[in-house]
Scaffold this motif. Structure first.
Motif, PDB file in Angstrom:
ATOM      1  N   ASN A 180      -6.265   0.778  -2.465  1.00  0.00           N
ATOM      2  CA  ASN A 180      -5.288  -0.227  -2.897  1.00  0.00           C
ATOM      3  C   ASN A 180      -3.923   0.418  -3.095  1.00  0.00           C
ATOM      4  OD1 ASN A 180      -7.051  -2.757  -3.494  1.00  0.00           O
ATOM      5  ND2 ASN A 180      -8.116  -1.101  -4.553  1.00  0.00           N
ATOM      6  N   LYS A 182       0.204  -0.706  -4.145  1.00  0.00           N
ATOM      7  CA  LYS A 182       1.122  -1.739  -4.644  1.00  0.00           C
ATOM      8  C   LYS A 182       2.545  -1.216  -4.490  1.00  0.00           C
ATOM      9  CE  LYS A 182       2.102  -4.781  -8.573  1.00  0.00           C
ATOM     10  NZ  LYS A 182       2.031  -5.994  -7.738  1.00  0.00           N
ATOM     11  N   LYS A 490      -0.177  -9.963   0.675  1.00  0.00           N
ATOM     12  CA  LYS A 490      -1.008  -8.773   0.855  1.00  0.00           C
ATOM     13  C   LYS A 490      -1.235  -8.557   2.339  1.00  0.00           C
ATOM     14  CE  LYS A 490      -3.544  -8.994  -3.534  1.00  0.00           C
ATOM     15  NZ  LYS A 490      -4.883  -9.051  -4.173  1.00  0.00           N
ATOM     16  N   THR A 500      -7.382  -0.512   3.909  1.00  0.00           N
ATOM     17  CA  THR A 500      -6.603  -0.355   2.684  1.00  0.00           C
ATOM     18  C   THR A 500      -5.717  -1.581   2.505  1.00  0.00           C
ATOM     19  OG1 THR A 500      -6.593   2.056   2.823  1.00  0.00           O
ATOM     20  CG2 THR A 500      -4.865   1.036   1.497  1.00  0.00           C
ATOM     21  N   THR A 501      -5.698  -2.123   1.289  1.00  0.00           N
ATOM     22  CA  THR A 501      -4.908  -3.314   0.977  1.00  0.00           C
ATOM     23  C   THR A 501      -3.575  -2.906   0.365  1.00  0.00           C
ATOM     24  OG1 THR A 501      -6.910  -4.610   0.567  1.00  0.00           O
ATOM     25  CG2 THR A 501      -4.852  -5.473  -0.318  1.00  0.00           C
ATOM     26  N   ASP A 503      -0.511  -4.473  -1.636  1.00  0.00           N
ATOM     27  CA  ASP A 503      -0.073  -5.629  -2.421  1.00  0.00           C
ATOM     28  C   ASP A 503       1.454  -5.654  -2.424  1.00  0.00           C
ATOM     29  OD1 ASP A 503       0.408  -7.638  -4.209  1.00  0.00           O
ATOM     30  OD2 ASP A 503      -0.798  -6.810  -5.839  1.00  0.00           O
TER      31      ASP A 503
END
Length: 650
Positions: A180, A182, A490, A500-501, A503
């Motif tokens: 993840n 961000k 996203k 893999t994300t 955000d």
């Protein structure tokens, strides 16, 4: 009279004990963790001289004195700094537990610990420090590995058992692939691009900036006229091509006229030696028949069209070269015909016109600096390119084309000024499935204004340590008129085989696009590169911490601090070690709702020194010495009194 003998002897014996205790204190003035011993005396017993129950006072005489007790002075000793991370000083009440080689538990405030050959934390005399172990180290045959998934927030509970702790020389903090990410930051939607980058072939003209990084604000429907070749121009809202006609010389050959106008063939033959007026009238008649607009001015014809003229010579007389010119219109969503949206559309339109006029001698493109160019590939002839503004042109666009439309000599090129894009970008790190730390590059280009919405194109590239691009993900980010991200919030990228994300936020919580410069981009990710043990540390709560080369740390154990209902009841066995007794009660942990409260502070790189007050101890020795002398004097005095009494009898 003999009572005085007993009093004197008892006083001397008590004074001797007092001197022993205080001299012992003095001898331990530099002993780490030592607590001062105080001496308390009491009367041995007393005799009642008069047994009168009605008397308001008693008439007793004491008989001798003896040692009542020795007590510990538990005041805090000062902290002496050291260079050993496992030198532990307790600030406040409490005791650490150690276990000797026979398996017996003792309690101490002497925190001079070190690692033995096995990595075990031991005191100076080999007693093992007792801790609550997190049990988050495992040995795989080659290395000790740290397991970060085991919780260590509340190791010390009511049922927790203490053990010794082995701290190895080498521990590996295993890598963890990034799952993840961000990000946050602003993509400046301003009239001046703060960090411009050269335009590319796919750049939309609606968001291009000029050579000074100023937004050209090209609007839907704005246009210009561009052409190639001789005798062609734009004026008074029309594209015009001039055909100049002269008298034909008599040479025995008839006049053959053959050319195309926008695909319509103009072909006729006239007698040898025809006059200019005759030729003009003949051409005009054909144009009338074809419904082609023109102006006849003396012995010339000016063909005209509101949008374009493509003049093609078919090898006849009078018109013997090609020319082309057309009006090009910016459209946000229509690049058909002479409409263009992107830089590549515009290049294609120019290239079509250039190829029609000059064939392979002309190449139109854009270079790495964002400049449009027209390259003359001929070794001998000149090329002619022309640009014109209309009443509906964008002045900044026309100015930025600069000398793109000009006479281009052989093997040279004409160039516009730089066209720029609004760009933002940054580079950070990501951990792949193999534990490698790679670069993750974010490139944001403002690509389109669609009504009230602004579109930025995001390219995310993962690059390995050798500079090889592992994966690339491309997404359009759509922002509303006030700069909030609409979609997507996203995105998924390929992290060398795992998903893999990223955000991007939304509703002004992540990426925005407002009229304000970006200060910096925010980036966080949950991946970890492999780390190696750098050193150990002990914090205020007694947690033994391993620090790793990847800037991470982990709690391996916690040192419990014990308390007693009656600390004076502890039994000293020497070496500043104590055992619990029925007087002291069992060891206790301070807790509330099963949450451990240390009740003290542990300071590493420090040792609690002896709390003996040397001046007080010396004073007590002197006082006790004087008491001893006084008691001895009472014995000699009593002896003299007895001798006197015996002498009286004689």
């Amino acid at each position: 009279m003999t009572t005085s003998f007993y009093n004197g002897v008892g006083g001397m014996k008590s004074s001797q004990v007092g001197i022993d205790v205080w001299s012992h204190n003095i001898s331990n003035v530099n002993t780490i963790g030592y607590k001062t011993q105080n001496v308390d005396f009491s009367s041995l017993f007393s005799n009642t001289l008069i047994n009168n129950l009605t008397s308001p006072v008693t008439s007793d005489v004491g008989v001798s004195a003896n040692l009542a007790t020795t007590t510990m002075d538990l005041k805090q000793g000062s902290i002496q700094k050291t260079d050993n991370v496992f030198d532990l000083a307790l600030e406040g009440k409490g005791w650490m537990k150690v276990k000797d080689s026979g398996g017996y538990d003792f309690f101490t405030r002497t925190g001079a610990f070190s690692r033995d050959s096995n990595g075990t934390l031991v005191s100076q005399n080999g007693d093992k420090l007792q801790v609550v172990n997190a049990n988050n180290l495992s040995f795989d045959g080659n290395n000790w590995k740290f397991n970060s998934s085991i919780p260590t927030d509340n190791l010390i509970t009511s049922g927790a058992k203490t053990t010794q702790i082995e701290l190895p020389d080498n521990i590996v903090f295993p890598a963890k692939a990034t799952e993840n990410i961000k990000i946050g930051g602003n993509l400046p939607n301003q009239n001046i691009a703060p960090d411009p980058k050269p335009a590319k072939s796919n750049s939309d003209f609606g968001v291009l900036y000029d050579t000074n990084a100023q937004n050209m604000n090209i609007k839907d429907g704005q246009d210009l006229v561009f052409g190639f070749g001789d005798n062609i121009r734009y004026s008074e809202g029309l594209v015009r091509y001039d055909i100049c006609i002269a008298d034909d010389e008599v040479d025995g050959n008839e006049i053959n006229i053959d050319f195309d106008i926008n695909g319509e063939n103009i072909k006729l033959a006239l007698p040898d030696g025809s006059k200019a007026k005759t030729i003009t009238e003949a051409i005009a008649k054909v144009l009338d028949d074809k419904n082609i607009s023109y102006d006849k001015i003396d012995n010339s014809i000016q063909i005209k069209d509101s949008n374009k003229l493509y003049i093609k010579s078919n090898g006849g007389d009078i018109v013997n070269s090609n020319s082309s010119m057309e009006k090009l219109v910016y459209k946000t969503d229509d690049n058909t015909g002479t409409n263009f949206t992107t830089m590549q559309d515009f290049i294609d339109d120019l290239q079509n016109s250039a190829t029609f006029t000059y064939g392979s001698d002309a190449t139109v493109g854009i270079n790495d600096n964002g400049k449009l160019f027209i390259q003359n590939n001929s070794d001998s002839k000149e090329l002619v390119a022309s640009s014109f503004a209309t009443d509906n042109s964008n002045d900044m666009f026309i100015q930025n084309l600069n000398t793109l439309g000009s006479i281009i000599k052989a093997n040279t090129s004409s160039n516009s000024l730089e066209f720029n894009q609004n760009y933002q970008g940054f580079l950070d790190s990501i951990i792949d499935t193999n534990g490698n730390q790679n670069d993750l590059k974010f490139d944001f280009y403002k690509t389109k204004v669609d009504g009230d919405n602004t579109i930025w194109n995001l390219t995310v590239s993962e690059i390995d340590s050798e500079g090889k691009v592992i994966s690339t993900t491309n997404k359009d980010l759509i922002f509303d008129k006030i700069g909030g991200l609409l979609t997507p919030t996203k995105i998924e990228i390929d992290n060398n085989g795992t998903s893999t994300t990223i955000d991007l936020g939304g509703n002004f919580t992540g990426i925005t696009s407002i009229d304000k410069e970006n200060v910096r981009f925010l980036y966080s990710q949950d991946g970890l590169k492999e780390g190696y043990l750098v050193n150990y540390d002990v914090n205020d709560n007694g947690q033994i911490i391993a620090n790793f080369s990847n800037s991470k740390n982990g709690v391996l154990a916690q040192i419990p601090i014990y308390h007693f209902q009656n600390e004076q009841g502890l039994d000293s066995i020497g070496q500043n070690k104590y055992t619990k007794t029925s007087n002291s009660g069992e060891e206790l942990l301070y807790q509330t709702d099963d949450n451990y409260i240390i009740g003290a502070k542990i300071e590493n790189y420090g040792l609690e020194v002896s709390n003996v007050n040397l001046s007080q101890a010396m004073t007590e020795v002197i006082i006790t010495q004087k008491a001893f002398e006084a008691n001895s004097k009472s014995i000699t005095t009593s002896d003299q009194m007895i001798k006197k009494a015996i002498d009286m009898k004689r």
